[in-house]
Design a protein around this motif. Structure first.
Motif, PDB file in Angstrom:
ATOM      1  N   GLN A   9       0.848  -1.137  -0.063  1.00 45.25           N
ATOM      2  CA  GLN A   9       0.056   0.034  -0.008  1.00 45.25           C
ATOM      3  C   GLN A   9       0.826   1.158   0.018  1.00 45.25           C
ATOM      4  OE1 GLN A   9      -2.905  -0.046   3.222  1.00 45.25           O
ATOM      5  NE2 GLN A   9      -3.349  -2.162   2.751  1.00 45.25           N
ATOM      6  N   ILE A  10       1.875   1.322   0.701  1.00 47.87           N
ATOM      7  CA  ILE A  10       2.891   2.550   0.858  1.00 47.87           C
ATOM      8  C   ILE A  10       3.789   2.498  -0.428  1.00 47.87           C
ATOM      9  CG2 ILE A  10       2.673   2.627   3.218  1.00 47.87           C
ATOM     10  CD1 ILE A  10       5.484   1.871   3.437  1.00 47.87           C
ATOM     11  N   ALA A  70       9.612   2.931  -1.241  1.00 46.64           N
ATOM     12  CA  ALA A  70       8.884   3.515  -0.103  1.00 46.64           C
ATOM     13  C   ALA A  70       9.468   3.484   0.978  1.00 46.64           C
ATOM     14  CB  ALA A  70       7.478   3.481  -0.307  1.00 46.64           C
ATOM     15  N   LEU A  85       6.761   9.102   7.791  1.00 38.60           N
ATOM     16  CA  LEU A  85       5.828   8.697   7.191  1.00 38.60           C
ATOM     17  C   LEU A  85       4.873   9.541   6.403  1.00 38.60           C
ATOM     18  CD1 LEU A  85       5.066   5.729   9.690  1.00 38.60           C
ATOM     19  CD2 LEU A  85       6.028   5.333   7.182  1.00 38.60           C
ATOM     20  N   VAL A 127       2.448   8.815   3.209  1.00 36.92           N
ATOM     21  CA  VAL A 127       1.773   7.753   4.059  1.00 36.92           C
ATOM     22  C   VAL A 127       0.487   8.210   4.363  1.00 36.92           C
ATOM     23  CG1 VAL A 127       1.500   5.725   5.438  1.00 36.92           C
ATOM     24  CG2 VAL A 127       3.826   6.293   3.980  1.00 36.92           C
ATOM     25  N   THR A 153      -2.804   4.669   7.628  1.00 36.90           N
ATOM     26  CA  THR A 153      -1.910   3.721   7.606  1.00 36.90           C
ATOM     27  C   THR A 153      -0.881   3.934   8.595  1.00 36.90           C
ATOM     28  OG1 THR A 153      -2.462   3.530   4.988  1.00 36.90           O
ATOM     29  CG2 THR A 153      -0.211   2.608   5.885  1.00 36.90           C
ATOM     30  N   ILE A 154      -0.450   5.226   8.822  1.00 35.63           N
ATOM     31  CA  ILE A 154       0.443   5.451   9.787  1.00 35.63           C
ATOM     32  C   ILE A 154      -0.173   5.017  11.213  1.00 35.63           C
ATOM     33  CG2 ILE A 154       1.662   7.377  11.231  1.00 35.63           C
ATOM     34  CD1 ILE A 154       1.500   8.752   8.449  1.00 35.63           C
TER      35      ILE A 154
END
Length: 123
Positions: free
Chosen positions: A7-8, A13, A91, A96, A100-101
Motif C-alpha cells: 500500500q505504501i 517507499a 511517514l 503515507v 496507515t500511519i
C-alpha cells in the motif's frame, strides 16, 4: 487485500521513509547521541529489512531481537516516544496516509517494552 508494505509503495517507499527517519533522528540533539559510533549504512539496511517485514513485505527480518539490539543503550520512554514521533513525521513526509500511519504505530507499539530501559526512564 494488499499488505501495508504494498500500500505504501514497496521497497522504494520503505527506503525513502528510513532515510527521512534517520535524517530527523540524527538532527535531534536529544537522540543523536544514541547513534555515536554506529555504522549508519548497516543500521539503515537492518531498519529497511525490519520495517519491510513488519509491514508484511516479502522480506524476512533476520536481525537481532529488539531487546538484544537495544540492550545497554539506556533508552528512556521519552526517547522512544520522540523516535515514534520522528517515524510518524517521516511517514507523513513520504506521503503515507494517516490511517496507515496509525496501523503501523499499532503494529510497532508492542516493541516499546523490549526497547525502553525502565531504569533509564526512572533516572
Amino acid at each position: 487485500m494488499a499488505s501495508i508494505f504494498d500500500q505504501i509503495g514497496g521497497a522504494s517507499a520503505v527506503s525513502a521513509v528510513v532515510d527521512e527517519f534517520y535524517q530527523r533522528v540524527l538532527a535531534d540533539p536529544a537522540l543523536a547521541g544514541y547513534f555515536t559510533g554506529t555504522d549508519l549504512d548497516k543500521l539503515k539496511a537492518h531498519q529497511r529489512s525490519f520495517v519491510a517485514a513488519a509491514l508484511r513485505g516479502p522480506q524476512e527480518y533476520r536481525g537481532r531481537t529488539m531487546g538484544e539490539a537495544h540492550a545497554g543503550l539506556a533508552i528512556t520512554a521519552e526517547a522512544f516516544d520522540t523516535v515514534v514521533g520522528h517515524l510518524a513525521g517521516a511517514l507523513t513526509h513520504c506521503g503515507v496516509p494517516p490511517e496507515t500511519i496509525t496501523t503501523i504505530a499499532a503494529a510497532l507499539a508492542p516493541l516499546r517494552d523490549q526497547i525502553v530501559d525502565d531504569q533509564a526512564s526512572a533516572a
